[in-house]
Motif scaffolding. Sequence first.
Motif, short mmCIF file in Angstrom:
data_model
loop_
_atom_site.label_atom_id
_atom_site.label_comp_id
_atom_site.label_asym_id
_atom_site.label_seq_id
_atom_site.Cartn_x
_atom_site.Cartn_y
_atom_site.Cartn_z
N GLY A 495 0.79 -1.23 0.00
CA GLY A 495 0.00 0.00 0.00
C GLY A 495 0.82 1.27 0.00
N SER A 496 1.79 1.37 0.92
CA SER A 496 2.61 2.59 0.97
C SER A 496 3.44 2.74 -0.28
N GLY A 497 3.83 1.61 -0.88
CA GLY A 497 4.61 1.65 -2.12
C GLY A 497 3.80 2.19 -3.28
N ILE A 498 2.52 1.80 -3.39
CA ILE A 498 1.71 2.28 -4.50
C ILE A 498 1.45 3.77 -4.37
N ILE A 499 1.31 4.26 -3.13
CA ILE A 499 1.15 5.71 -2.91
C ILE A 499 2.39 6.44 -3.40
N GLU A 500 3.56 5.95 -3.02
CA GLU A 500 4.80 6.64 -3.38
C GLU A 500 5.10 6.57 -4.87
N VAL A 501 4.89 5.41 -5.48
CA VAL A 501 5.22 5.30 -6.90
C VAL A 501 4.31 6.19 -7.74
N LEU A 502 3.03 6.27 -7.40
CA LEU A 502 2.14 7.14 -8.16
C LEU A 502 2.48 8.61 -7.95
N ALA A 503 2.80 8.98 -6.70
CA ALA A 503 3.17 10.37 -6.43
C ALA A 503 4.46 10.73 -7.17
N GLU A 504 5.42 9.84 -7.17
CA GLU A 504 6.68 10.09 -7.87
C GLU A 504 6.45 10.14 -9.39
N MET A 505 5.58 9.29 -9.90
CA MET A 505 5.26 9.33 -11.32
C MET A 505 4.61 10.65 -11.70
N TYR A 506 3.77 11.16 -10.81
CA TYR A 506 3.14 12.46 -11.08
C TYR A 506 4.18 13.59 -11.04
N ALA A 581 -4.38 7.46 10.65
CA ALA A 581 -4.42 6.29 11.53
C ALA A 581 -4.61 5.03 10.70
N GLY A 582 -4.53 3.90 11.36
CA GLY A 582 -4.66 2.62 10.68
C GLY A 582 -3.30 2.00 10.43
N ALA A 583 -3.27 0.69 10.34
CA ALA A 583 -1.99 0.00 10.10
C ALA A 583 -1.36 0.49 8.81
N PHE A 584 -2.20 0.75 7.79
CA PHE A 584 -1.69 1.27 6.53
C PHE A 584 -1.27 2.73 6.68
N GLY A 585 -2.09 3.51 7.39
CA GLY A 585 -1.79 4.93 7.57
C GLY A 585 -0.45 5.17 8.24
N SER A 586 -0.01 4.23 9.06
CA SER A 586 1.26 4.41 9.79
C SER A 586 2.46 4.36 8.87
N HIS A 587 2.29 3.81 7.65
CA HIS A 587 3.42 3.67 6.74
C HIS A 587 3.39 4.69 5.60
N ILE A 588 2.35 5.52 5.56
CA ILE A 588 2.25 6.52 4.50
C ILE A 588 3.17 7.69 4.81
N ASP A 589 3.94 8.11 3.83
CA ASP A 589 4.72 9.34 3.96
C ASP A 589 3.75 10.50 3.75
N PRO A 590 3.58 11.39 4.74
CA PRO A 590 2.61 12.48 4.63
C PRO A 590 2.78 13.33 3.37
N LYS A 591 4.03 13.53 2.94
CA LYS A 591 4.27 14.34 1.74
C LYS A 591 3.62 13.70 0.53
N TYR A 592 3.80 12.40 0.37
CA TYR A 592 3.25 11.72 -0.80
C TYR A 592 1.73 11.60 -0.71
N ALA A 593 1.21 11.46 0.49
CA ALA A 593 -0.25 11.44 0.66
C ALA A 593 -0.85 12.75 0.19
N MET A 594 -0.15 13.85 0.46
CA MET A 594 -0.65 15.16 0.06
C MET A 594 -0.43 15.41 -1.43
N VAL A 595 0.69 14.91 -1.98
CA VAL A 595 0.94 15.07 -3.42
C VAL A 595 -0.17 14.41 -4.23
N LEU A 596 -0.63 13.25 -3.78
CA LEU A 596 -1.73 12.57 -4.48
C LEU A 596 -3.07 13.22 -4.22
#
Length: 703
Positions: A495-506, A581-596
Amino acid sequence: FKSKRRTKMTETRQAEIVSVSGASSDQLTSHVEGETAKIVFTPSGRRGVFPVGTKVLDAARHLGVDIDSVCGGRGICGRCQVVQSVGDFPKFGLKSAEDNISEFNAKEERYKEKRGMDDDRRLSCSTTIQGDLVIDVPESSQVHKQVVRKRAEVRDIELNPVVRLYYVEVEEPDMHKPTGDFERIAEALKDQWEVEVTNADLKVLQLLQKALRDGEWKITAAVRHDGELTFVWPGFHDKAFGLAVDVGSTTMSAHLTNLQTGEVVSSVGAMNPQIRFGEDLMSRVSYVMMNPGGEEDMTRAVRETLNFLASQAVTEAGLKLSDILDIVLVGNPIMHHLLLGVNPVELGWAPFALATNSAVKVWANELELNVNPGARAYILPCVAGHVGADAAAVTLAEGPQFRDEITLVVDVGTNAEIVLGNKDRLLACSSPTGPALEGAQISSGQRAAAGAIERVRIDPETLEPRFKVIGCDLWSDDEGFAAATSKTGVTGICGSGIIEVLAEMYLAGIITHDGIIDGTLKSKTDRVVENGRTFDYVLHHDIKVIQADVRAIQLAKAALYAGAQLLVDKLGKPVERVVLAGAFGSHIDPKYAMVLGLIPDCKLDMVASVGNAAGTGARIALLNKDARREVETLVQNIEKIETAVEEKFQAHFVEAMAFPHKTAPYENLKQVVNLPEPKIASSDNGDGDEGSGGRRSRRRRRG
């Protein structure tokens, strides 16, 4: 035994006691005959005057000092350890000399030899006052000790569990005193602990006579705060544990916790077996609608997994299932209903009526949980509709109701539950994000396990990626990466990987503002490859990001953002702080969450990932009975917004499909990230069903 104890208690009560913290020295004047001494307990500051020879533990109890004890002052449990402070204390008007406390005795020597104890520690149950004393009560010896959270902004947990253990010596049966064994246990608890026991579970009555005789009239009793005797052990027993469980729709986690210290002794998790009936919540409701009796299959599956988790947790900790005396569970409304064996079909359509949104208190064995037969299960209240007990637990744990800042709390999961507000007002809603954010429904997606890509960086010039996988600290372009990952390999994207790869692709321009993989870049890099009428981005060998993956994430993040923005509209104030929050939320980089555009814009240093806050909230309710009343009141004061009937939700959803957003400026994000100018993919992308750019090109040609 009782007559001796009553005599001792009577002698102690002859002392004049001053139990007001901060009392002046003239208040510490004794008016009793015989030799007396002053005693001051720190850190509480409680003080009084007692006859020389009084046990330190007895003095502490009469002053209301917070000292733990299970064995009732018999030198067995070792929980009542204290430290003498030696020296002159003008503040208290006394001198605490070394010889003002009794010498080490046989009980203390025996305990130190068998269990171990620091040289400066004394057992307050075996130590007597011989002169003026200052006694420090270490935190580890306090009944209501606090379990310190790692993050300073979240309050500590004060220990005040529902169940406590008491070791008692019970009077043997007497032909001249025709009372039952239970009544004599109740009398012993009242006499030795001042604990009122009014009734006993049937299962306790069935085993207490044997326990009394096996223990030679010495037993340990488990008593609930409401005065119910729930279990007894022969002799001395000091293991009291509880289980805090988050029943998530995708994963389930359980934390085995010491009720007397607050320590989590083991944490275990498992996939929710209900996934085989449907990946998201509504598909499980649909399964029940299409298969009468299907709810029974799902209830059976989740309860079996709970038993597996409980068994695994006690095995890891070297304990027994009978040591689990209390259970607290949280989950979203559909998990809540299926756990309880309630048909969830009413949650499948408006008005999304819950069977109950109040807290539920049942016997653990009513949920078919194989723990202590006297254990209870407490399920936190649901807020309403699709905002469940897990959202209540997250709110309890993160405490937005105590803050000045407008805080957005998002429990990221298959069904995102969102709370917004501060100490003045709280609102909540749910948003159907689906499982894509957790790596499900993604072509190369997988759960977070060794070998899964979790971090990604893409060079904006060459469009070449580098990444990290779970279980390895090296980046993919570091020397030794291949050797370090030879056992696990590179297996997919979590999950955290898909967030980062899409944000980096953008950020690198591979994905457009509207979410289209730009096919014109195939002339620049062989990472962009044609796939029918759309394009893929090759991350590593056969691990790709395809256009359908981008669209799945767009749908999920747009739903989450739209729900949050709807609450902002209702509150009328912008977000100042975000908690993921959430097990997944704990691994999200806030910057990439906001970029998406997963979350609204705010200062990045005001975005925090807090892990499984629902599990933490469950643990708070497990360790502190007052927290249960707190969360029940809290839930009543949260305003529920139903996204399904709000007209603005669809408009917010459509605008949130773009990266990071179609119209929101994201000024805070722009200060730390160079966002690309909006670009639309050219018609070279083809007319793929997955690309809105392709559809626009087709319409233009038809014109």
